[in-house]
Scaffold this motif. Structure first.
Motif, mmCIF file in Angstrom:
data_model
loop_
_atom_site.group_PDB
_atom_site.id
_atom_site.type_symbol
_atom_site.label_atom_id
_atom_site.label_comp_id
_atom_site.label_asym_id
_atom_site.label_seq_id
_atom_site.Cartn_x
_atom_site.Cartn_y
_atom_site.Cartn_z
ATOM 1 N N VAL A 66 0.836 -1.201 0.000
ATOM 2 C CA VAL A 66 0.000 0.000 0.000
ATOM 3 C C VAL A 66 0.878 1.260 0.000
ATOM 4 N N TYR A 67 0.627 2.110 -1.001
ATOM 5 C CA TYR A 67 1.389 3.350 -1.180
ATOM 6 C C TYR A 67 0.428 4.529 -1.312
ATOM 7 N N ILE A 68 0.997 5.750 -1.354
ATOM 8 C CA ILE A 68 0.122 6.921 -1.428
ATOM 9 C C ILE A 68 -0.662 6.961 -2.736
ATOM 10 N N TRP A 69 -0.141 6.359 -3.802
ATOM 11 C CA TRP A 69 -0.856 6.438 -5.079
ATOM 12 C C TRP A 69 -1.965 5.391 -5.204
ATOM 13 N N ASN A 70 -1.957 4.368 -4.351
ATOM 14 C CA ASN A 70 -2.989 3.337 -4.504
ATOM 15 C C ASN A 70 -3.844 3.128 -3.256
ATOM 16 N N VAL A 71 -3.559 3.878 -2.179
ATOM 17 C CA VAL A 71 -4.210 3.585 -0.907
ATOM 18 C C VAL A 71 -5.730 3.740 -0.984
ATOM 19 N N GLU A 72 -6.215 4.782 -1.638
ATOM 20 C CA GLU A 72 -7.664 4.989 -1.671
ATOM 21 C C GLU A 72 -8.355 3.890 -2.470
ATOM 22 N N LEU A 73 -7.715 3.421 -3.535
ATOM 23 C CA LEU A 73 -8.302 2.336 -4.319
ATOM 24 C C LEU A 73 -8.244 1.020 -3.553
ATOM 25 N N ILE A 74 -7.151 0.763 -2.857
ATOM 26 C CA ILE A 74 -7.049 -0.486 -2.089
ATOM 27 C C ILE A 74 -8.092 -0.515 -0.977
ATOM 28 N N LYS A 75 -8.403 0.631 -0.400
ATOM 29 C CA LYS A 75 -9.463 0.669 0.607
ATOM 30 C C LYS A 75 -10.803 0.200 0.023
ATOM 31 N N LYS A 76 -11.003 0.423 -1.246
ATOM 32 C CA LYS A 76 -12.222 -0.048 -1.906
ATOM 33 C C LYS A 76 -12.107 -1.514 -2.328
ATOM 34 N N ILE A 77 -10.891 -1.929 -2.666
ATOM 35 C CA ILE A 77 -10.686 -3.311 -3.126
ATOM 36 C C ILE A 77 -10.852 -4.306 -1.989
ATOM 37 N N LEU A 78 -10.368 -3.953 -0.787
ATOM 38 C CA LEU A 78 -10.342 -4.910 0.327
ATOM 39 C C LEU A 78 -11.712 -5.513 0.625
ATOM 40 N N SER A 98 2.225 0.039 6.984
ATOM 41 C CA SER A 98 3.166 -0.393 8.022
ATOM 42 C C SER A 98 3.435 0.674 9.071
ATOM 43 N N TYR A 99 3.206 1.962 8.746
ATOM 44 C CA TYR A 99 3.461 3.002 9.733
ATOM 45 C C TYR A 99 2.262 3.288 10.637
ATOM 46 N N ASN A 100 1.097 2.744 10.305
ATOM 47 C CA ASN A 100 -0.053 2.857 11.220
ATOM 48 C C ASN A 100 -0.918 1.595 11.124
ATOM 49 N N PRO A 101 -0.355 0.434 11.466
ATOM 50 C CA PRO A 101 -1.079 -0.832 11.297
ATOM 51 C C PRO A 101 -2.359 -0.909 12.108
ATOM 52 N N GLY A 102 -2.359 -0.319 13.308
ATOM 53 C CA GLY A 102 -3.543 -0.400 14.157
ATOM 54 C C GLY A 102 -4.765 0.230 13.520
ATOM 55 N N SER A 103 -4.581 1.385 12.864
ATOM 56 C CA SER A 103 -5.725 2.056 12.249
ATOM 57 C C SER A 103 -6.279 1.242 11.088
ATOM 58 N N TRP A 104 -5.410 0.537 10.372
ATOM 59 C CA TRP A 104 -5.891 -0.321 9.281
ATOM 60 C C TRP A 104 -6.687 -1.507 9.834
ATOM 61 N N LEU A 105 -6.203 -2.096 10.891
ATOM 62 C CA LEU A 105 -6.919 -3.229 11.476
ATOM 63 C C LEU A 105 -8.244 -2.793 12.086
ATOM 64 N N ASP A 106 -8.304 -1.572 12.600
ATOM 65 C CA ASP A 106 -9.567 -1.048 13.125
ATOM 66 C C ASP A 106 -10.569 -0.801 11.997
ATOM 67 N N ALA A 107 -10.078 -0.204 10.905
ATOM 68 C CA ALA A 107 -10.970 0.151 9.795
ATOM 69 C C ALA A 107 -11.370 -1.060 8.972
ATOM 70 N N TYR A 108 -10.490 -2.066 8.898
ATOM 71 C CA TYR A 108 -10.751 -3.260 8.083
ATOM 72 C C TYR A 108 -10.466 -4.493 8.947
ATOM 73 N N PRO A 109 -11.356 -4.779 9.900
ATOM 74 C CA PRO A 109 -11.097 -5.843 10.870
ATOM 75 C C PRO A 109 -10.998 -7.234 10.255
ATOM 76 N N PHE A 110 -11.472 -7.379 9.022
ATOM 77 C CA PHE A 110 -11.348 -8.680 8.343
ATOM 78 C C PHE A 110 -9.946 -8.903 7.788
ATOM 79 N N THR A 111 -9.071 -7.877 7.872
ATOM 80 C CA THR A 111 -7.667 -8.053 7.473
ATOM 81 C C THR A 111 -6.991 -8.968 8.476
#
Length: 481
Positions: A66-78, A98-111
């Protein structure tokens, strides 16, 4: 359940790009019993379409970088992937995750897992443990970078035949630029031995990629090391039809380097040089070292050498840089006549010192990727919009090299190049026709500008524009309507 079938999914900014990180993960799991494949997509594809393609492979696990150029699209793909693959293990990595893993796990708990750090060892750990671990955040230190294998095999190189090939001979950076992730304490500089690099480059060059892009943050750090590699490429890359792209710091070049570069066949090397600002107060604030007058002289010599394509970068939105100081830097770079000028905009990246100090500098930025500056204590929102139009016009008109005579003639009628492009930007704001990369589009825009802003010199400038059109196409020159 045996998790053997693993898909690494890349979502790139362009079709021609590729994702080095996923090839590194794949190569580092050689010797395991996992069946690992890579699929690369463009951000121009809809999320459901990408998810459907991933699901068609029926993987046991899928990993995204996940990078700045694809993050918004990956949020839709997940969520689309999860709907289609209920039991698939989903893994995230890359700087955005990787720099904020907790927020990703909170927003996408199925990860299932987020891998932090440089990634290869953490990914192999999951593979060797059959994608099972009690913790969702995986942080396994990598071995020294010099021990990491070449990311590519013959099959990879065949798949990359029409794409850019990315390569790193070193990782990390010794400099401390406050807006860059490479300035972090966990990004120490590590390098492969030059002999290892040359062996790997020989393999890559044998496949004749069009562009080999070194992602080393500053390639010319250690003289004995980089000179061996440059000499190797000059001696062995002449017939490879490959251009090698390096990011370099001009202040480190000396006479011996110019002796090497004088032997370089034209088209083999291109150098990207991040000037970023020529304002001493700005450079001190963002912890960039260097002496602009010295660097300017080196760049002038490099451009004059004529063997290396030169790409110069500026960043708008840094502390203490206002429209006037940015214009001064723009004029300085323009006067050097490099092959390419890029006016970029500050990205206030998570995990950087710049994000921590944004309020101190009055920097307002977008809270979603790419976190671009919106205004600062020195640049208002309208200033940013004007500079964005200048950046667009530099790319469309100047960097294409299609309108050299016209722009040169316009420059003679303007106070400075920056003044010229501010005037062009003002005209663009009221121009109703999309300005594309097509030569006819640029010619049409310039013809309109000539009529509106340079009417007294209309004949002189239209002659220059016709010469440009004739030179660019070999066809009938642009005709005034």
């Amino acid at each position: 359940m045996n998790m053997k079938k693993i898909l690494l999914a890349a979502v790139n900014a362009r079709y021609t790009h590729s994702c080095l990180a996923l090839y590194c993960l794949k190569s580092y799991t050689r010797g395991t019993d996992a069946e690992i494949t890579i699929r690369e997509y463009s951000i121009n594809r809809p999320a459901p379409e990408i998810a459907e393609n991933i699901a068609s492979a029926r993987p046991d696990a899928v990993a995204f970088s996940v990078y700045i150029w694809n993050v918004e699209l990956i949020k839709k793909i997940l969520p689309e992937v999860r709907r289609r693959l209920a039991d698939c293990v989903i893994i995230l990595g890359g700087p955005e995750a990787s720099y904020n893993p907790g927020s990703w796990l909170d927003a996408y708990p199925f990860t299932n897992y987020v891998i932090t750090g440089r990634g290869e060892a953490g990914f192999r750990f999951l593979v060797e443990n059959n994608m099972r671990h009690t913790e969702k955040i995986i942080n396994v230190p990598n071995p020294p970078f010099g021990e990491m294998p070449l990311p590519y095999d013959h099959g990879d190189m065949e798949n990359l035949k029409n794409r850019y090939v990315y390569y790193e001979s070193s990782r990390g950076c010794p400099f401390q630029c406050s807006y860059c992730l490479s300035s972090r304490d966990d990004q120490k500089w590590e390098a492969k031995r030059p002999e290892t690099v040359m062996e790997e480059l020989a393999f890559i060059l044998s496949h004749r990629p069009r562009l080999l892009k070194f992602v080393d943050r500053t390639f010319n750090l250690k003289r004995e090391r980089y000179r061996k590699i440059w000499n190797f490429l000059i001696d062995n890359g002449r017939d490879a039809a490959t251009t090698c792209h390096f990011e370099i710091y001009p202040g480190l070049l000396d006479g011996d380097d110019f002796a090497i570069l004088s032997r370089c066949p034209k088209g083999l090397f291109q150098f990207e040089i991040g000037v970023q600002s020529t304002n001493p107060e700005t450079l001190a604030a963002v912890k960039r070292n260097g002496n602009w007058e010295h660097d300017r002289a080196v760049i002038e010599r490099l451009v004059g050498l004529g063997t290396v394509r030169v790409h110069l970068d500026l960043i708008a939105g840094l502390p203490f840089d206002d429209k006037s100081s940015i214009g001064s830097a723009f004029n300085s770079l323009y006067a050097l006549r490099p092959d390419h000028i890029q006016l970029g905009f500050l990205k206030v990246l998570p995990g950087t010192e710049m994000m921590e100090r944004a309020d101190e500098f009055g920097i307002v930025y977008a809270k979603s990727a790419p976190y671009q500056v919106l205004e600062t204590g020195w640049l208002g929102a309208e200033d940013i919009r004007v500079l964005e139009r200048v950046a667009f016009l530099i790319d469309r008109l100047r960097n294409t090299c299609r309108f050299r005579a016209t722009l040169a003639a316009m420059e003679r009628l303007s106070i400075t190049p920056f003044d010229l492009f501010l005037a062009l930007a003002d005209s663009l704001a009221g121009y109703s026709v999309p300005l594309t990369r097509a030569p006819e589009s640029g010619a049409g825009f310039l013809a309109q500008v000539i009529k509106e802003r340079f009417f007294e010199k209309k004949g002189f400038l239209m002659d220059a524009l016709r010469r440009d059109c004739r030179s660019a196409s070999g066809k009938r020159p642009f005709s005034e309507k």
